[in-house]
Design an enzyme around this catalytic site. Structure first.
Site, PDB file in Angstrom:
ATOM      1  CB  SER A  96      -9.600  11.134  16.772  1.00 31.69           C
ATOM      2  OG  SER A  96      -9.116  11.866  17.873  1.00 31.69           O
ATOM      3  CB  SER A 265      20.133  14.237 -25.049  1.00 32.41           C
ATOM      4  OG  SER A 265      20.749  13.004 -24.688  1.00 32.41           O
ATOM      5  CD  GLU A 277       9.109   4.139 -23.237  1.00 32.44           C
ATOM      6  OE1 GLU A 277       9.599   3.370 -24.075  1.00 32.44           O
ATOM      7  OE2 GLU A 277       9.658   5.208 -22.888  1.00 32.44           O
ATOM      8  CB  SER A 309       1.470   6.117   8.652  1.00 29.48           C
ATOM      9  OG  SER A 309       1.562   4.707   8.787  1.00 29.48           O
ATOM     10  CD  GLU A 311      -6.746   4.232   5.503  1.00 29.84           C
ATOM     11  OE1 GLU A 311      -7.232   5.243   6.079  1.00 29.84           O
ATOM     12  OE2 GLU A 311      -7.242   3.097   5.586  1.00 29.84           O
TER      13      GLU A 311
END
Length: 450
Positions: A96, A265, A277, A309, A311
């Site tokens: 694999s 706001s 930021e 997992s 990577e």
């Protein structure tokens, strides 16, 4: 990585469809190389090249049942070939991770090309803006406190030089990742042999890892993530600097603020350094991914799966984030507003205190004992600081100083040009020789190009 931070080109590199396409590319390269060596029927190699398809949806559906992605892949590709006699040669002699690790090298190569392009574009805009503000005086700060004069261009030249080092480090790390392996389940190449392995890797355009276990050793990946983390750290360093320069009481530079953009706001006046930021925050993620890459180096014996997992997250996420951050910071540097008049006003706001070091050097040079000189200069500096008065006027009326320096000598001490006379020489070291005849700006608004 969430779509918010994923640019399309880099996002496509890490799709399941592209991953499986790269796996198939490795499989076909192996089959064709084996056919050339007479180990696989030539007709089977042609059939696989012609008919084999890697359908991501079908692979994922099979994996949900068999719980093994490479087996699901070979089953789905075998189905697409439609000829059992040809399909049986798919994955012949491979394990694999011969496929997964080698295909990963191909994906990282594609991702690295995008990041290197980003780095070069970033270098170009840093070069441009450094030269634009090469002669724009600014106060240098240490510990956040006014120190001695620099130019804004000199600050940007520092960023440029660091980015150049990042380019070199990244190229080296990317080259270390551009290796494949077809050496089998424990790295002894017992099924196909080193010569076939080298030929398959050459066919794919990657070098062959000289020795492996079942996997390519993960120190390579740690170096690669380290290079990405250093790029992110540079971008954060620049972002933090712009954030400080954008503070209301400083206001020497600011990141772009667009026509319909809104900063708060509740407070309509706000122009916040939100993108800088954002870069600072994303740099933390890239650094944390680097630590995970270091944890992946130590695997059990000839391989365990604990790195896999990790990577699946850190390689896509880190390359996606660095690509995004470089694009954002390139825009910020290219379009940031710069206020030379404010820089000069801030430089002069302490009434000459920033020349205390030069004064100390000059009176010592003229014969004043160092401890006596330091005491005289510091006393005048502290009195000027506390009383918000002119440091230059104070020293001009201090007989301890004027005994060694007359009016002309003091004028030379407090000469801004003198402080900045080697900026061009430094630029020459960083960028190469500069055109002659360029003048100092001293805050002229002509340099305020956003």
């Amino acid at each position: 990585m969430i779509p918010r931070y994923t640019r399309p080109e880099m996002g496509r590199v890490w799709t399941d469809a592209n991953k499986y396409a790269k796996w198939l590319e490795v499989e076909l390269a192996a089959t064709e190389t084996l056919a050339e060596a007479g180990l696989v029927p030539a007709g089977a190699a042609v059939a696989l090249r012609t008919r084999a398809k890697a359908d991501a949806a079908r692979i994922n559906e099979i994996e949900s049942r068999v719980k093994h992605d490479v087996i699901a892949f070979t089953m789905a590709v075998g189905e697409s070939v439609g000829d059992p006699a040809a399909a049986r040669w798919l994955h012949y002699g491979l394990t694999s991770n011969d496929v997964v690790d080698t295909a990963q090298a191909l994906m990282i190569r594609d991702a690295s090309q995008l990041i290197e392009r980003d780095l070069i574009i970033f270098a170009e805009i840093l070069d441009l803006r450094a030269h634009q503000f090469r002669n724009t005086p600014q106060i240098g700060r240490t510990h956040g406190i006014h120190a001695e004069p620099i130019t804004f261009g000199l600050k940007i030249a520092n960023w440029f030089a660091e980015n150049q080092r990042n380019i070199k480090r990244f190229r080296d790390a990317a080259a270390q990742m551009a290796v494949g392996k077809i050496s089998g389940a424990v790295g002894n190449a017992s099924h196909l042999g080193p010569e076939i392995e080298a030929r398959i890797c050459k066919r794919l355009g990657v070098a062959v890892a000289p020795v492996t276990t079942q996997v390519i050793q993960r120190d390579r990946h740690a170096q690669y993530l380290s290079a990405l983390a250093l790029i992110a750290a540079t971008l954060e360093k620049i972002a933090v600097e712009i954030r400080h320069l954008q503070r209301t009481e400083v206001r020497e530079a600011e990141e772009p603020f667009y026509g319909e953009q809104r900063g708060s706001s509740a407070m309509p006046h706000k122009r916040n350094p939100v993108t800088c930021e954002q870069v600072s925050g994303l740099a933390r993620l890239v650094r944390s991914n680097m630590l995970a890459a270091y944890e992946n180096i130590a695997l059990w014996h000839e391989r365990d799966i604990s790195h896999s997992s990790v990577e699946r997250v850190i390689l896509p996420d880190s390359t996606i984030l660095v690509d995004y951050m470089l694009a954002k910071m390139t825009t910020i540097i290219g379009e940031m507003r710069v206020f030379p008049e404010r820089m000069l006003r801030n430089l002069e706001s302490t009434h000459g205190l920033v020349y205390s070091g030069q004064l100390l050097q000059d009176v010592i040079e003229k014969g004043m004992p160092r401890d006596e000189a330091y005491k005289a200069v510091q006393e005048n500096a502290m009195a000027a600081w506390e009383g918000d008065s002119s440091f230059r006027d104070r020293v001009a009326n201090d007989p301890r100083i004027t005994r060694y320096l007359d009016a002309a000598a003091l004028a030379h001490t407090f000469d801004l040009h003198r402080q900045l006379r080697y900026v061009d020489a430094i630029f020459d070291r960083v960028f190469g020789a500069h055109p002659a005849g360029e003048e100092w700006t001293f805050g002229r608004s002509a340099t305020n190009k956003g």
